[in-house]
Design a protein around this motif. Structure first.
Motif, PDB file in Angstrom:
ATOM      1  N   GLY A   1      -8.406  -5.412   3.851  1.00 52.60           N
ATOM      2  CA  GLY A   1      -8.410  -4.085   4.454  1.00 52.60           C
ATOM      3  C   GLY A   1      -7.354  -3.204   3.817  1.00 52.60           C
ATOM      4  N   GLY A   2      -6.164  -3.766   3.567  1.00 52.54           N
ATOM      5  CA  GLY A   2      -5.119  -3.009   2.897  1.00 52.54           C
ATOM      6  C   GLY A   2      -5.509  -2.610   1.486  1.00 52.54           C
TER       7      GLY A   2
ATOM      8  N   LEU B   1      -8.527  -2.166   0.410  1.00 53.17           N
ATOM      9  CA  LEU B   1      -9.577  -1.151   0.506  1.00 53.17           C
ATOM     10  C   LEU B   1      -8.966   0.224   0.765  1.00 53.17           C
ATOM     11  CD1 LEU B   1     -12.591  -0.477   0.538  1.00 53.17           C
ATOM     12  CD2 LEU B   1     -12.608  -1.043   2.983  1.00 53.17           C
ATOM     13  N   ILE B   2      -7.987   0.289   1.657  1.00 52.89           N
ATOM     14  CA  ILE B   2      -7.307   1.556   1.928  1.00 52.89           C
ATOM     15  C   ILE B   2      -6.636   2.084   0.664  1.00 52.89           C
ATOM     16  CG2 ILE B   2      -5.362   2.606   3.161  1.00 52.89           C
ATOM     17  CD1 ILE B   2      -6.015   0.697   5.492  1.00 52.89           C
ATOM     18  N   LEU B   3      -5.971   1.183  -0.066  1.00 51.71           N
ATOM     19  CA  LEU B   3      -5.285   1.594  -1.285  1.00 51.71           C
ATOM     20  C   LEU B   3      -6.263   2.086  -2.344  1.00 51.71           C
ATOM     21  CD1 LEU B   3      -2.764   1.831  -3.045  1.00 51.71           C
ATOM     22  CD2 LEU B   3      -3.021  -0.582  -3.641  1.00 51.71           C
ATOM     23  N   SER B   4      -7.361   1.371  -2.542  1.00 51.29           N
ATOM     24  CA  SER B   4      -8.290   1.741  -3.603  1.00 51.29           C
ATOM     25  C   SER B   4      -9.037   3.035  -3.293  1.00 51.29           C
ATOM     26  CB  SER B   4      -9.288   0.601  -3.862  1.00 51.29           C
ATOM     27  OG  SER B   4      -9.960   0.235  -2.675  1.00 51.29           O
TER      28      SER B   4
ATOM     29  N   VAL C   1       0.835  -1.210   0.000  1.00 52.02           N
ATOM     30  CA  VAL C   1       0.000   0.000   0.000  1.00 52.02           C
ATOM     31  C   VAL C   1       0.866   1.255   0.000  1.00 52.02           C
ATOM     32  CG1 VAL C   1      -1.707   1.330   1.309  1.00 52.02           C
ATOM     33  CG2 VAL C   1      -1.933  -1.168   1.136  1.00 52.02           C
TER      34      VAL C   1
ATOM     35  N   ALA D   1     -12.279  -1.606  -4.770  1.00 47.11           N
ATOM     36  CA  ALA D   1     -12.919  -1.309  -3.486  1.00 47.11           C
ATOM     37  C   ALA D   1     -14.094  -2.256  -3.241  1.00 47.11           C
ATOM     38  CB  ALA D   1     -13.389   0.149  -3.453  1.00 47.11           C
TER      39      ALA D   1
ATOM     40  N   GLY E   1      -8.207   5.393  -0.891  1.00 48.17           N
ATOM     41  CA  GLY E   1      -7.234   6.474  -0.792  1.00 48.17           C
ATOM     42  C   GLY E   1      -6.639   6.820  -2.141  1.00 48.17           C
TER      43      GLY E   1
END
Length: 233
Positions: free
Chosen positions: A151-152, A154-157, A16, A131, A159
């Motif tokens: 979760g990682g 999701l944060i990357l997509s 990420v 996402a 963000g």
């Protein structure tokens, strides 16, 4: 925390963080100055490929950890089954549609031809797809390894969508205004707000068919690359 789970945490964090760092304006400008645009993309691709390989290997090892953060009812295993066709269609559309938010898409911003197809749904079809993929799998999987991995992602997509928008607003200047005005991050929001008209014809039936074919291939290959079959109840 077991060693395998810790390795997954580190690998996911690296995957990420490396995307945000390598795509940042300052790092991108520095590497382009030193090795050129193509060199920057090559370095980005190599590091990304290595990072995702490490993360997936670490995930495979960490799946043997039986720690559960929550127990998902069996019926929720249907969520990814229902959502993934949308994901694969979005991915196909993102790879076959002119997109100013894609890699090298800056040229599209100065093209007088209006944005069409999936861009009237969302200006980040690939990121929205990732996402949805992450969210649907988080709903269906409560084990620690899956929560870390998805979760990682999701944060990357999520963000990443805002990060790309920021970079485009800086690099494109006034050319970004019309794009931001007539498209949206949230699917269909620009249509609902009357800022654009949904272009079903531009999406095209062939992209839907190709997306569903990709979905079928993922179901067939799921036991091989994910280690478990797709659960349908």
């Amino acid at each position: 925390m077991t060693q395998t789970v810790l390795t997954l945490v580190i690998a996911t964090a690296f995957f990420v963080a490396s995307h945000f760092i390598l795509a940042s304006l300052s790092v991108r400008a520095f590497t382009i100055q030193k090795i050129g645009e193509n060199g920057h993309r090559a370095v980005f691709s190599l590091i990304s490929a290595g990072a995702i390989t490490w993360m997936l290997i670490a995930y495979g090892d960490a799946r043997y950890d039986t720690t559960l953060l929550w127990v998902s009812p069996a019926i929720l295993s249907m969520v990814p089954v229902l959502v993934m066709p949308l994901v694969t269609i979005l991915l196909v559309c993102s790879l076959t549609t002119r997109n100013p938010t894609a890699v090298g898409g800056e040229k599209v911003a100065t093209d007088p031809k209006p944005l069409s197809g999936i861009m009237t749904v969302t200006r980040h079809p690939m990121m929205v797809g990732f996402a949805l993929w992450a969210i649907s799998h988080l709903i269906a999987n409560g084990d620690l390894a899956s929560v870390i991995l998805f979760g990682g992602l999701l944060i990357l997509s999520v963000g990443g969508m805002f990060h790309i928008d920021y970079r485009r607003s800086v690099t494109l200047g006034s050319d970004w205004g019309p794009i931001a005005l007539t498209t949206s991050i949230t699917p269909f929001l620009a249509v609902i707000q009357g800022r654009t008209k949904l272009d079903w014809a531009g999406i095209g039936l062939w992209r839907v068919v190709a997306g569903l074919a990709l979905y079928a291939a993922l179901i067939f290959g799921h036991p091989w690359f994910a280690g478990v079959p797709v659960m349908m109840h």
